[in-house]
Design a protein around this motif. Structure first.
Motif, PDB file in Angstrom:
ATOM      1  N   SER A  70      12.093 -19.355  98.248  1.00  0.00           N
ATOM      2  CA  SER A  70      12.033 -20.115  97.406  1.00  0.00           C
ATOM      3  C   SER A  70      11.160 -19.796  95.984  1.00  0.00           C
ATOM      4  N   PHE A  71      10.032 -19.142  96.324  1.00  0.00           N
ATOM      5  CA  PHE A  71       9.271 -18.546  95.182  1.00  0.00           C
ATOM      6  C   PHE A  71       9.980 -17.515  94.393  1.00  0.00           C
ATOM      7  N   LEU A  72      10.943 -16.762  95.208  1.00  0.00           N
ATOM      8  CA  LEU A  72      11.445 -15.502  94.386  1.00  0.00           C
ATOM      9  C   LEU A  72      12.750 -15.837  93.887  1.00  0.00           C
ATOM     10  N   GLU A  73      13.468 -16.995  94.387  1.00  0.00           N
ATOM     11  CA  GLU A  73      14.892 -17.149  93.800  1.00  0.00           C
ATOM     12  C   GLU A  73      14.886 -17.196  92.372  1.00  0.00           C
ATOM     13  N   PRO A  74      14.116 -17.945  91.628  1.00  0.00           N
ATOM     14  CA  PRO A  74      14.395 -18.192  90.316  1.00  0.00           C
ATOM     15  C   PRO A  74      13.896 -16.836  89.467  1.00  0.00           C
ATOM     16  N   ARG A  75      13.496 -15.858  90.051  1.00  0.00           N
ATOM     17  CA  ARG A  75      12.901 -14.899  89.508  1.00  0.00           C
ATOM     18  C   ARG A  75      13.616 -13.527  89.536  1.00  0.00           C
ATOM     19  N   ARG A  76      14.572 -13.679  90.583  1.00  0.00           N
ATOM     20  CA  ARG A  76      15.477 -12.631  90.784  1.00  0.00           C
ATOM     21  C   ARG A  76      16.243 -11.888  89.613  1.00  0.00           C
ATOM     22  N   ALA A  77      16.805 -12.978  88.982  1.00  0.00           N
ATOM     23  CA  ALA A  77      17.551 -12.610  87.849  1.00  0.00           C
ATOM     24  C   ALA A  77      16.833 -11.775  86.797  1.00  0.00           C
ATOM     25  N   ALA A  78      15.527 -11.741  86.845  1.00  0.00           N
ATOM     26  CA  ALA A  78      14.663 -10.887  85.802  1.00  0.00           C
ATOM     27  C   ALA A  78      14.688  -9.494  86.022  1.00  0.00           C
ATOM     28  N   ALA A  79      15.381  -8.979  87.094  1.00  0.00           N
ATOM     29  CA  ALA A  79      15.148  -7.531  87.462  1.00  0.00           C
ATOM     30  C   ALA A  79      16.249  -7.340  88.152  1.00  0.00           C
ATOM     31  N   PRO A  80      16.929  -6.014  87.951  1.00  0.00           N
ATOM     32  CA  PRO A  80      18.120  -5.497  88.470  1.00  0.00           C
ATOM     33  C   PRO A  80      17.654  -4.770  89.869  1.00  0.00           C
ATOM     34  N   PHE A  81      16.714  -5.265  90.550  1.00  0.00           N
ATOM     35  CA  PHE A  81      16.177  -4.638  91.799  1.00  0.00           C
ATOM     36  C   PHE A  81      17.296  -4.799  92.950  1.00  0.00           C
ATOM     37  N   ARG A  82      17.038  -4.091  94.007  1.00  0.00           N
ATOM     38  CA  ARG A  82      18.020  -4.360  95.189  1.00  0.00           C
ATOM     39  C   ARG A  82      17.066  -5.342  95.927  1.00  0.00           C
ATOM     40  N   TRP A  83      17.156  -6.521  96.011  1.00  0.00           N
ATOM     41  CA  TRP A  83      16.325  -7.565  96.675  1.00  0.00           C
ATOM     42  C   TRP A  83      16.617  -7.669  98.078  1.00  0.00           C
ATOM     43  N   THR A  84      15.585  -7.895  99.089  1.00  0.00           N
ATOM     44  CA  THR A  84      15.735  -7.734 100.519  1.00  0.00           C
ATOM     45  C   THR A  84      16.315  -9.133 100.749  1.00  0.00           C
ATOM     46  N   ARG A  85      17.244  -9.214 101.591  1.00  0.00           N
ATOM     47  CA  ARG A  85      17.996 -10.380 101.955  1.00  0.00           C
ATOM     48  C   ARG A  85      16.895 -11.074 102.867  1.00  0.00           C
ATOM     49  N   PRO A  86      16.746 -12.465 102.859  1.00  0.00           N
ATOM     50  CA  PRO A  86      15.658 -13.250 103.525  1.00  0.00           C
ATOM     51  C   PRO A  86      15.950 -13.127 104.985  1.00  0.00           C
ATOM     52  N   GLU A  87      17.015 -12.750 105.519  1.00  0.00           N
ATOM     53  CA  GLU A  87      17.125 -12.541 107.002  1.00  0.00           C
ATOM     54  C   GLU A  87      16.472 -11.172 107.467  1.00  0.00           C
ATOM     55  N   HIS A  88      16.386 -10.315 106.551  1.00  0.00           N
ATOM     56  CA  HIS A  88      15.774  -8.996 106.749  1.00  0.00           C
ATOM     57  C   HIS A  88      14.513  -8.879 106.391  1.00  0.00           C
ATOM     58  N   LEU A  89      13.504  -9.927 106.037  1.00  0.00           N
ATOM     59  CA  LEU A  89      12.264  -9.801 105.703  1.00  0.00           C
ATOM     60  C   LEU A  89      11.357  -9.417 107.012  1.00  0.00           C
ATOM     61  N   HIS A  90      10.649  -8.540 107.055  1.00  0.00           N
ATOM     62  CA  HIS A  90       9.932  -8.010 108.368  1.00  0.00           C
ATOM     63  C   HIS A  90       8.787  -7.349 107.938  1.00  0.00           C
ATOM     64  N   LEU A  91       7.761  -7.189 108.939  1.00  0.00           N
ATOM     65  CA  LEU A  91       6.497  -6.234 108.686  1.00  0.00           C
ATOM     66  C   LEU A  91       6.649  -5.267 109.733  1.00  0.00           C
ATOM     67  N   THR A  92       6.764  -3.858 109.468  1.00  0.00           N
ATOM     68  CA  THR A  92       6.982  -2.711 110.186  1.00  0.00           C
ATOM     69  C   THR A  92       5.672  -2.615 110.811  1.00  0.00           C
ATOM     70  N   LEU A  93       5.506  -2.560 112.122  1.00  0.00           N
ATOM     71  CA  LEU A  93       4.308  -1.981 112.788  1.00  0.00           C
ATOM     72  C   LEU A  93       4.544  -0.480 113.062  1.00  0.00           C
ATOM     73  N   ALA A  94       5.975  -0.183 113.467  1.00  0.00           N
ATOM     74  CA  ALA A  94       6.339   1.484 113.810  1.00  0.00           C
ATOM     75  C   ALA A  94       7.861   1.574 113.305  1.00  0.00           C
ATOM     76  N   PHE A  95       7.990   2.854 112.757  1.00  0.00           N
ATOM     77  CA  PHE A  95       9.295   3.106 112.470  1.00  0.00           C
ATOM     78  C   PHE A  95       9.455   4.527 113.157  1.00  0.00           C
ATOM     79  N   MET A  96      10.487   4.653 113.861  1.00  0.00           N
ATOM     80  CA  MET A  96      11.214   5.649 114.296  1.00  0.00           C
ATOM     81  C   MET A  96      12.606   6.111 113.788  1.00  0.00           C
ATOM     82  N   PRO A  97      12.562   7.102 113.125  1.00  0.00           N
ATOM     83  CA  PRO A  97      13.926   7.491 112.509  1.00  0.00           C
ATOM     84  C   PRO A  97      14.887   7.966 113.183  1.00  0.00           C
ATOM     85  N   GLU A  98      14.631   8.358 114.552  1.00  0.00           N
ATOM     86  CA  GLU A  98      15.721   8.870 115.624  1.00  0.00           C
ATOM     87  C   GLU A  98      15.210   8.417 116.927  1.00  0.00           C
ATOM     88  N   ALA A  99      15.890   7.519 117.593  1.00  0.00           N
ATOM     89  CA  ALA A  99      15.402   7.250 119.024  1.00  0.00           C
ATOM     90  C   ALA A  99      16.610   7.245 119.994  1.00  0.00           C
TER      91      ALA A  99
END
Length: 185
Positions: A20-49
Motif C-alpha cells: 500500500s505504501f509503494l503502490e502510488p509511487r511505482r509509476a514514478a520509476a521504470p523499475f522492475r518492482w517485486t511482486r508482493p507475493e515474492h517479498l522475502h528476507l533471504t537468510l541463505a542463497f544456494m545457486p545450485e542445489a
C-alpha cells in the motif's frame, strides 16, 4: 539443479502494508518492482542445489533452527545495493530481532555447507528487495529518502521457508517461486 534460498516471508499484513505504501509511487520509476507475493528476507542463497541434497538440508535446517530466540521484526527504512549513487537494488530494511536473523542466517548457511550445498558467500544484510533498476546503475537518493519514512507493522518471526526459484517461469518472465518446506520456529 534448482536455485534455492532459505528465507523469512513476512506475514500478509506486513506485505499488504508495504504494498500500500509503494503502490502510488511505482509509476514514478521504470523499475522492475517485486511482486508482493515474492517479498522475502533471504537468510541463505544456494545457486545450485542437487535435488537429493535438499531433503537432507531441510532436515538439518530444522534441527539447527530449533531453539532460535524469538524475535519481533518490522520492515522499515531503506537499503540500496551496491550504493545510493549507483543503485541496482532498492530494498526496505528490517528492524527488531536483527540478531536472531543473523543467527538464523549463519545456521542456514552452515547447514547447507554440511549437506554439500554451495552457498553464496555474500555478507548477510537483512533486507527485503522491493525493486531492481533493470541492470543499469541509477542514482537513488530520492527513493532512499522516501523509504526512510517507511515503518511497517511489527510481526513475530514464526517460520523459515526453503524456496526454489525457477527463473523466467513466472508472469512477464519473472521467477516462479516454489516453497519446498516451511520450518515452524
Amino acid at each position: 539443479m534448482p536455485r534455492i534460498f532459505t528465507a523469512v516471508v513476512p506475514p500478509d499484513e506486513a506485505v499488504e502494508h508495504l504494498d500500500s505504501f509503494l503502490e502510488p509511487r511505482r509509476a514514478a520509476a521504470p523499475f522492475r518492482w517485486t511482486r508482493p507475493e515474492h517479498l522475502h528476507l533471504t537468510l541463505a542463497f544456494m545457486p545450485e542445489a542437487a535435488d537429493h541434497r535438499v531433503d537432507a538440508y531441510v532436515d538439518r535446517l530444522a534441527d539447527v533452527l530449533d531453539g532460535l530466540a524469538p524475535a519481533d521484526l518490522s520492515l522499515a527504512g531503506a537499503v540500496v545495493f551496491p550504493n545510493v549513487a549507483e543503485g541496482r537494488v532498492l530494498a526496505t530494511g528490517v528492524t527488531g530481532g536483527v540478531d536472531a536473523l543473523a543467527t538464523a542466517s549463519v545456521r542456514a548457511r552452515n547447514a547447507a555447507v554440511a549437506c554439500g550445498i554451495e552457498v553464496d558467500g555474500q555478507r548477510f544484510r537483512p533486507h527485503v528487495t522491493v525493486a531492481r533498476t533493470g541492470g543499469r546503475p541509477t542514482e537513488l537518493t530520492s527513493w532512499v529518502r522516501l523509504l526512510e519514512t517507511y515503518e511497517g507493522p511489527p510481526w513475530s518471526l514464526a517460520s523459515v521457508q526453503v524456496i526454489a526459484s525457477h527463473l523466467g517461469e513466472g508472469p512477464g518472465r519473472s521467477p516462479r517461486y516454489e516453497t519446498l518446506a516451511e520450518i515452524v520456529l
